[in-house]
Design an enzyme around this catalytic site. Sequence first.
Site: not given
Lengths: 739, 739
Positions: B133, B146-147, B257, B259, B416, B418, B668
């Site tokens: 980026k 780099s992650l 995230y 886990r 991350h 919300h 049914e």
Amino acid sequence: MKALHQSLFAIATIILLISNCVQAKQSPNLVISAQDVAMMQAAIKGDGSFAKTFIKTKAIVDAQMALPMSVPTPADGGGGYTHERHKKNYQLMYNAGVIYQLSQNNKYADYVRDMLLEYAELYPSIGLHPQRKVNSQNPGKLFWQSLNEAVWLVYTIQAYDLVHDSLADDDINKIEQQLLRPVAIFLSEGQPSTFNKIHNHGTWAAAGVGMAGYVMNEAEWVEKALYDLEKSGKGGFLRQLDELFSPQGYYNEGPYYQRYALMPFITFAKAINNNQPERNIFDYRDGVILKAITTTIDLSYNGLFFPINDAIKSKGIDTIELVNGVTIAYGLTQDSRLLDIARQQGQIILTGDGLKVAKALDAGRVTPYQFTSTAFGDGADGTEGAFVVMRQHADGEPADKGQALVFKPSAQGLGHGHFDKLNWQFYDKGAEIVSDYGAARFLNVEAKYGGRYLPENKTYAKQTIAHNTVVVDERSHFDASTKLGNQHHPELLFFKHTAQGSVSSAQIDTAYQKVNLHRTMALVKLPDSGEPLAFDIFGVKGDEFHQIDLPLHYQGQLIDSSFARNAFAKSLTPLGNSNGYQHLWLTAQARPEAGLAKITWLNDNGSFYTHTAIVDGETEVLFTRTGANDPNFNLRNEAAFIYRKKMSKAHRFISVIEPHGVYNPSKEFTLAATSKISALNYQFEDELELIKVRLVTGKQYLLAINHKEHLPAKTKFSYQGTDYLFSDRFHLFKIITKQ
Amino acid sequence: MKALHQSLFAIATIILLISNCVQAKQSPNLVISAQDVAMMQAAIKGDGSFAKTFIKTKAIVDAQMALPMSVPTPADGGGGYTHERHKKNYQLMYNAGVIYQLSQNNKYADYVRDMLLEYAELYPSIGLHPQRKVNSQNPGKLFWQSLNEAVWLVYTIQAYDLVHDSLADDDINKIEQQLLRPVAIFLSEGQPSTFNKIHNHGTWAAAGVGMAGYVMNEAEWVEKALYDLEKSGKGGFLRQLDELFSPQGYYNEGPYYQRYALMPFITFAKAINNNQPERNIFDYRDGVILKAITTTIDLSYNGLFFPINDAIKSKGIDTIELVNGVTIAYGLTQDSRLLDIARQQGQIILTGDGLKVAKALDAGRVTPYQFTSTAFGDGADGTEGAFVVMRQHADGEPADKGQALVFKPSAQGLGHGHFDKLNWQFYDKGAEIVSDYGAARFLNVEAKYGGRYLPENKTYAKQTIAHNTVVVDERSHFDASTKLGNQHHPELLFFKHTAQGSVSSAQIDTAYQKVNLHRTMALVKLPDSGEPLAFDIFGVKGDEFHQIDLPLHYQGQLIDSSFARNAFAKSLTPLGNSNGYQHLWLTAQARPEAGLAKITWLNDNGSFYTHTAIVDGETEVLFTRTGANDPNFNLRNEAAFIYRKKMSKAHRFISVIEPHGVYNPSKEFTLAATSKISALNYQFEDELELIKVRLVTGKQYLLAINHKEHLPAKTKFSYQGTDYLFSDRFHLFKIITKQ
């Protein structure tokens, strides 16, 4: 010679008399015979799956018998209390009858007796059901329609037969005179039009009345059940077997109703076979009853029936009717492949045949059921079009992990038929990819139009646009007239299955006046990679200019198209005003440039699917979603795209669907998310159809299909400088590029 | 005293020196130790599941080794060829290293060596990745960020360690000097801001660099990994353990995230434990690493993680990170309940701990995992709100067949997170009923915004209206500012679980200026029938007049509402212009009369759900569907309804969700398709909240909740002439009507 003739005639007459003479009653002897009972009694002393089922069923019956008995005065329609109660009652009486025979515990017989006596009190006091339809031809008394009443009789007469040996004469007299005889007479002489009808309602009535005839020694009733009220043979059970199934065992209304229709056929046939084995009912019409059972299995994918016509999509092979069907079929054939289905069904039936299935499953005798690629002829003689099933899968893989392509050049299918001539569906890796809406209905959910077919079943689900086939001028096939549809059917031109795959072609001239619809479909595997491709070539020819729509209803999330789409992001309006178009929101439209147009979607099965079409630059693509003009939110919300050619006298839609890649967000990898097809070329000359596929790898393949009515032994042709030769209806060549 | 002090100081210094002194190298000794190898070698001679996994893994490695080796020059971003190839390479090297140790066949070691040598050739020749980026703080060389490079090092250093004993000195020299040391230095000194960051990216870097330190005898690297580049303790692995998890092991960003974050923690911790057991890393902070593992399990329902914040919804407990987590946790604790999860994961890890799991599973030592109702405190000290999980199920039924109610008065959760303060979700019978959209993303699908978070993640999925919590004046919480969100958090007022169920209450004043949001949720079972009810009381108080929306996103088909809906059948427009509202089509609106308003839907799990709300006659109900302003069809198409109160300074939404009935179209039958609740009454006086529920059967129940901050030992109150007494935070009474 004359004497000999006379003697033969006399012998024939005697045989006829014997065979028509109902045997002196022994009980039980309908689906379960006294001989069965002896073996079943022995089996429940063991610990196999039959014994386990007995214990489980007995516990259920015990729990139900512990509740107060209720035989309510009929009041409610389908789904309502009295309707459901009477349905539960016949099931409970039947089960209690079976448990009585197996346990020899009189309390079960007494319970059945008591309930029958309550019905015997109730029945003479009631008239036609208050919820019957106005001017109905077939009202019931216990139920709103006589269909349910006939089903009630089929179960109840068996329950009665199972407990008969325990009953006092007075009780027998009361139950027969006040209940069973009146019901049988109401369902036969009381409703001649239904009883004589070549229709599933007629079959239930025939089965109920015929079985009552066996139990109550009314040979005439059996004759009427088999040959109609006048014993003319124009109606009745045998005529139903002649007309309702094709020679391949395909039922005109499609698999959803086929499995339902199956029940009275197999039940009554089994009872006939136990009472009059000399009728060889299971050999009738080259074994059509057995074929009807295996065809019902064949009309499924991953356990669910192909949802053509009016169909609830969650219905599948574990339906109780097919459990009974497979059980009876295994009892007759001991075919271990049927055990594969029985294993998936996971239900053991407490009958003599059920014991055979249970023992065979316990002994691990299952062999895999062989799903095949077949054109199931439609109509009584199998010539009224066909329902075509193409399948392929990788070696060693179960059929349901591979592909199924369903092609529908079959007949209308009566009142439950949809206006979807030459429709198709595509399945892959266990999932529906190109889909059929099925029926618009929430079965028995009162809030949803009383649980009956929703109004949207007629206004949307039955209409042509709800399917994956051509709509001309925004009008449905046969102008959505069932009557007109029933008078015509498509013509299956050919179906061929080879090691390379399957190809089929069909046409119809009558769906629209002066318009010919002609579709060829193929499901093949690429020779080297084994990758599947599904081809669709749809030709439309008319005398006049038309607007021609070819919709494709897909299951999944749209990923991408190779062309720009103009999405209606700020407001949505319906695509049209009628014939189902009013239920589609137009969500985007596009006009791809001439060449290839690709649309890719991602199914929940984790695979990508790309539809690649050859386009002329003047064909529009419309993207839609169901839900418009649906004030009660009755429709499921599903997506489609429609290829639209305007002002055209003739047009050919050419496309291929390619499954590719893997989306595995759980394991965090995505493979081959884009289509491999880089070019498609098409030509049709002298009835030879050639489709060239070029992959991004540079590999090229040529699918050649010879459409000649009289197929020559060998087809020779030259294409781009190379000579080709093939000896079947079609061949898929790998093109070797000359260096 | 002085002498003693000096002595103690000297001893302490020596201990410190010893514990900080990296042991002389023995190989392997990261996650897998030499001692593990001996036991694993013995195990693969048997036929248990460990041996089977070895054979399977060896076959996969063999197949991959048969292909040409490829170490391409970095070119592609996530999902592209070189990106995926380098990911596969580190996995392959690691697996080949394991197979080498187990089989002692040099070809595997040689393969790893050859690939490492190729990397050693490549690495010095490449600069920063071309797809990084612009102005990125953390570009990679082999990968765009780099992650991925740190993850590469975590695997590759283990692979190197596993084959180290087979390598010639020249190769060791080349691999270390040209590859491993440069990578480790690039990821530490080369990127201080990432390496020192209290963030998951920093943990991967620390784990890679620290493990490289153990293998290459660089004690300083280990120190830096543990305490940051300056060894200040302000960053580094231990500080990350201090700050990224709450005392209950809850990770700030939520389970999706959590886990992912788990992997470097457990991997590095295991390596620390093998190399420096004296650090007692697994006892650190009261065993927070183990708690982090079990909490990850606890944050799931029916195998899938609660999809709060940016989450791919198909992620669940079988994710490889948690397989490793459960394996290491079992190795440490031998807690047989962990085997229940390991069994569901169905994957054996080829490590010493993996062998323990395999043997225990083979021996059938599984006991059921106990999912509990818990408030997981959020924030480093567990006081920044909480993530509340309430569960209940019938006796003898697994947790995933019962209900889970998830209540989210937790902190923002960084980038991350919300904007969904006090959000909730509801699960029943294995399915999500009241849902969270999760992330708008098609992971690694290039055509969908390069497989990254879609623009709609920001414009819709993160916005408040996409959740089940109050939106004031059509603006998102914290005006959708992550920075602002991170500065505040809700306050958990109480959480209590008793035999009757769970109740929790929380509030926040900072989501909107001068507006207090206060929500109380309860999941209880009715005392006699055991039927579940989920209560939701949402109070909103402000100084000024506001428009207050409370959305509920439901999974299923709308069946009915108790009030007339005005559906937009002919055209659709978006509900609003911004803050996520622009993505919702308004499909219907209504204004129910004062009293009860009911909305019923049918989930695919075959159950009906009715939301019953007390309404004042002035509250509108808006029905919506996602998909507006979504030109690329990026959003899933999902339905919601929104209770809207206009021009209000204070409002309280009171509702209850009631699972009921069965829809079984396959068999049914349809049962109890309508709600049983006939009346709801509410009062809040002197911090005592009372909700009376009346059923159509006439039975009445009273839920009493004492909101007092300092809860008295007993709460006494009188209601409609009867005295009540309870001794906990809440009680559910059955009201006995006096005759």
